[in-house]
Design a protein around this motif. Structure first.
Motif, short mmCIF file in Angstrom:
data_model
loop_
_atom_site.label_atom_id
_atom_site.label_comp_id
_atom_site.label_asym_id
_atom_site.label_seq_id
_atom_site.Cartn_x
_atom_site.Cartn_y
_atom_site.Cartn_z
N GLN A 111 3.62 13.68 0.01
CA GLN A 111 3.81 14.00 1.43
C GLN A 111 4.46 12.87 2.22
O GLN A 111 5.23 13.11 3.13
CB GLN A 111 2.45 14.31 2.08
CG GLN A 111 1.63 15.39 1.37
CD GLN A 111 2.33 16.74 1.36
OE1 GLN A 111 2.94 17.11 2.35
NE2 GLN A 111 2.27 17.44 0.24
N GLY A 112 4.14 11.63 1.86
CA GLY A 112 4.55 10.51 2.70
C GLY A 112 6.03 10.15 2.57
O GLY A 112 6.78 10.75 1.81
N ALA A 113 6.41 9.12 3.35
CA ALA A 113 7.79 8.63 3.32
C ALA A 113 8.01 7.73 2.12
O ALA A 113 9.14 7.49 1.70
CB ALA A 113 8.10 7.85 4.60
N ALA A 114 6.89 7.21 1.57
CA ALA A 114 6.98 6.23 0.49
C ALA A 114 7.77 6.75 -0.71
O ALA A 114 8.61 6.05 -1.26
CB ALA A 114 5.57 5.82 0.04
N VAL A 157 -3.21 9.04 -0.85
CA VAL A 157 -3.26 7.59 -0.74
C VAL A 157 -3.98 7.16 0.54
O VAL A 157 -4.11 5.99 0.82
CB VAL A 157 -1.84 6.99 -0.74
CG1 VAL A 157 -1.22 7.12 -2.13
CG2 VAL A 157 -0.93 7.65 0.28
N GLU A 158 -4.44 8.13 1.29
CA GLU A 158 -4.99 7.85 2.61
C GLU A 158 -6.52 7.86 2.55
O GLU A 158 -7.12 8.80 2.02
CB GLU A 158 -4.47 8.92 3.59
CG GLU A 158 -4.96 8.79 5.01
CD GLU A 158 -4.41 7.54 5.70
OE1 GLU A 158 -3.31 7.10 5.32
OE2 GLU A 158 -5.11 7.01 6.60
N GLY A 159 -7.12 6.82 3.07
CA GLY A 159 -8.58 6.79 3.20
C GLY A 159 -9.29 6.58 1.88
O GLY A 159 -8.66 6.52 0.82
N ARG A 212 2.69 2.99 -1.35
CA ARG A 212 2.43 3.71 -0.10
C ARG A 212 2.85 2.82 1.07
O ARG A 212 3.02 1.61 0.91
CB ARG A 212 0.98 4.15 0.04
CG ARG A 212 -0.04 3.07 0.31
CD ARG A 212 -1.22 3.60 1.09
NE ARG A 212 -0.99 3.55 2.54
CZ ARG A 212 -1.78 4.10 3.44
NH1 ARG A 212 -2.85 4.80 3.05
NH2 ARG A 212 -1.54 3.99 4.72
N GLY A 213 3.02 3.42 2.18
CA GLY A 213 3.42 2.64 3.35
C GLY A 213 2.25 1.84 3.89
O GLY A 213 1.13 1.94 3.40
#
Lengths: 525, 67
Positions: A255-258, A280-282, A309-310
């Protein structure tokens, strides 16, 4: 049979067995899994009708199985209209069907209101409802009871006396990496369930995290020091990337920009990217990340693994500071490039990684850098090779020229020498010829000399012979007689005077053919 | 036939010629003997000379042919 359902069931079964530390069949046998996938049970009655699932199993796994079945069956239904987005009619029909389904469910619920439950049945009904109450709950730990497989603890509201009983399986507790201590403020993730033999509600916790930035920072520092002392971050542990990595494992969120930053900056070197999607979040991302790492651990021929990840706050990066994850990364045989952004503190996964940078872009650059260098080297070596070859060629041709010049020079020399010798030789030949001619002349001269002399000699001899002949002829007495002259002799003496004779002497008169005896008759004077 | 030596023959002939020139009175008998001997010598000398001449001519021819 619903094969995607079967796959999901099997994954869940394997995961559960692992969590509880038991063999697979202790959870559910393959046969039972297949039956579930075939019958798609959506209620306790349907499920317990399947062989191998009795009350005890239903209590342990029933709700989870039913929710898996429901989610899977629902997904297949939802996916139908999505596939045909353009066809509004079909979408409409599907929606209508969905609505009908919902209506039916509502009716069923109404029917259930009138239904009289057994205690067990009612608790099952409640648990089924409760299984959808997944939530994060913050509170203080008030009691703690660690068993072999399960940890029980009490969680109390900070502001009033509200309390809830919680339990967590050992595996999830360990992955959470938070040491439970009475008085700690924590956040738990999970859903509630009633334990039937006691009728007691407890929160089935899947993850524990520490609450509050300060606490997080403290936990981060403690863990960092601990791992550092173990030598997990030491330079000698670091693996280097292969000379030219080709197959790259990638763990990040789809999902992310990474993911975009990473792949666009990798360059066109024909990398094979094996991507495993992971949140990658939390803190809850830790399970995904560990699963992804374990999958890569099983794969062969991965040259490097990138975890990216960012950037984010300490809280959003909690998963990357998780002890279990850090140890998993440390145990990987594949060299790991970590491109996880950070605010102030570098994530512990970054520290344990073999190469760490602060952005997905930089991670991609690190992997593609040796390729840049290789291409540059090929270009440089290529032109060097050509130059060197040209130099060699030039040197060779120069050498050939020199050689051929000296060769022709020497050859000319030889020819000149040869012609000198020839002239010399011709001169000598001439001399020989001259002296031969001279000799011939001399011989000829001598020859003519001899011939002349000898001719003269012969002539002289001839003359001599003729002279002798003439003399002899002249003196031959017979010649006189033949001419008619006669020779008179007296007593053998030739008479040349009248004094030699007297009258009456008998003389011999010799003529050419005989002798006459004559008497001297007269003598006259 | 015995080969005639020209030089010897010439010497003998010379002796005979000298003999004739030195005699005031020539003994007829002796003179005849000398004449007979001379004639014989002249005859053989001539023959020999002829032969030598012929051989010489042959040699001359050969020399000329060689040139």
């Amino acid at each position: 049979m619903n094969s995607s359902l079967l796959r999901k069931l099997r994954d869940w079964r394997n995961e559960t067995a692992k969590k509880e530390g038991v063999e697979l069949f202790r959870v559910l046998s393959n046969k039972t899994l297949a039956d579930i996938a075939a019958l798609e049970p959506k209620s306790k009655v349907e499920l317990t009708n399947i062989k191998g699932i009795k009350d005890k199993k239903y209590y342990s796994y029933g709700r989870e199985i039913i929710s898996i079945v429901k989610s899977c069956v629902a997904q297949t239904k939802i996916s139908f209209p999505e596939k045909n987005k353009l066809s509004t009619f079909e979408t409409l029909v599907a929606e209508i069907k969905n609505n009908e389904l919902n209506e039916k469910n509502k009716k069923a619920e109404i029917n259930q209101d009138e239904k009289i439950y057994s205690v067990s049945g009612f608790l099952d009904y409640l648990n089924e409802k409760l299984s959808s109450t997944v939530a994060k709950v913050k509170g203080e730990v008030t009691s703690l009871d660690e068993r072999e497989k399960v940890i029980y603890f009490g969680l109390k509201d900070k502001n009033d006396e509200s309390i809830i009983n919680c339990l967590i399986f050992r595996y999830q507790y360990e992955v959470s990496g938070v040491k439970l201590e009475i008085g700690n403020e924590i956040i738990v993730h999970g859903y509630s369930e009633i334990y039937k033999p006691y009728g007691r509600l407890s929160l089935k916790t899947s993850l524990i995290e520490l609450a509050g930035e300060g606490v997080l920072k403290k936990a981060y520092d403690q863990l960092k020091n601990k791992l550092e002392e173990e030598g997990l971050f030491s330079a000698e542990r670091k693996k280097s990337l292969p000379l030219l990595p080709q197959t790259i494992g990638l763990i990040t969120s789809s999902q992310g920009a990474a993911i975009g930053d990473f792949t666009t900056n990798l360059g066109n070197y024909g990398f094979k990217i094996k991507f495993i999607n992971s949140s990658v979040e939390g803190k809850q991302a830790v399970f995904d990340l560990i699963r992804a790492i374990k999958q890569f651990q099983k794969m062969e021929n991965i040259d490097a693994l990138a975890i990216v990840r960012g950037g984010g706050s300490l809280e959003s990066l909690q998963a990357f500071n998780n002890e279990t994850l850090v140890r998993e990364v440390a145990n990987l045989e594949i060299p790991v490039v970590c491109g996880v952004g950070h605010d102030k503190d570098v994530s512990l996964v970054s520290l344990v990684s073999d190469l760490a940078v602060s952005t997905p872009t930089a991670a991609a650059r690190i992997i593609s850098k040796p390729w840049d260098a290789a291409v540059e080297k090929i270009n440089r070596d290529g032109s060097f090779l050509i130059n060197a070859f040209e130099k060699k060629l030039y040197a060779s041709s120069h050498k050939i020229n020199t050689l051929s010049f000296s060769l022709s020079y020497n050859f000319e020399n030889i020819i000149q020498k040869f012609s000198a010798i020839k002239i010399d030789f011709m001169g000598k030949l001439e001399k020989i010829k001259y002296s031969t001619e001279n000799l011939t002349n001399q011989i000829n001269h001598l020859e003519s000399l001899i011939i002349n002399k000898y001719g003269q000699l012969i002539l002289k001899i001839k003359e001599q012979i003729y002279y002798s002949e003439s003399i002899i002829n002249f003196n031959n007495p017979e010649r006189q007689l033949k001419l008619g002259y006669s020779i008179i002799s007296l007593k053998g003496i030739i008479v040349k005077s009248i004094r030699q004779i007297k009258k009456g002497d008998i003389v011999d008169v010799n003529i050419s053919d005989g002798k006459i005896n004559s008497e001297v008759i007269n003598i006259k004077k | 036939m015995e080969k005639t030596n020209l030089s010897d023959s010439l010497k003998k002939l010379e002796k005979i010629v000298n003999w004739f020139e030195s005699q005031k009175d020539i003994d007829i008998e002796k003179g005849l003997e000398k004449v007979k001997e001379g004639v014989k010598l002249i005859k053989s000398s001539k023959e020999r000379l002829k032969k030598v001449e012929n051989e010489f001519e042959e040699i001359k021819k050969e020399i000329n042919n060689e040139d």
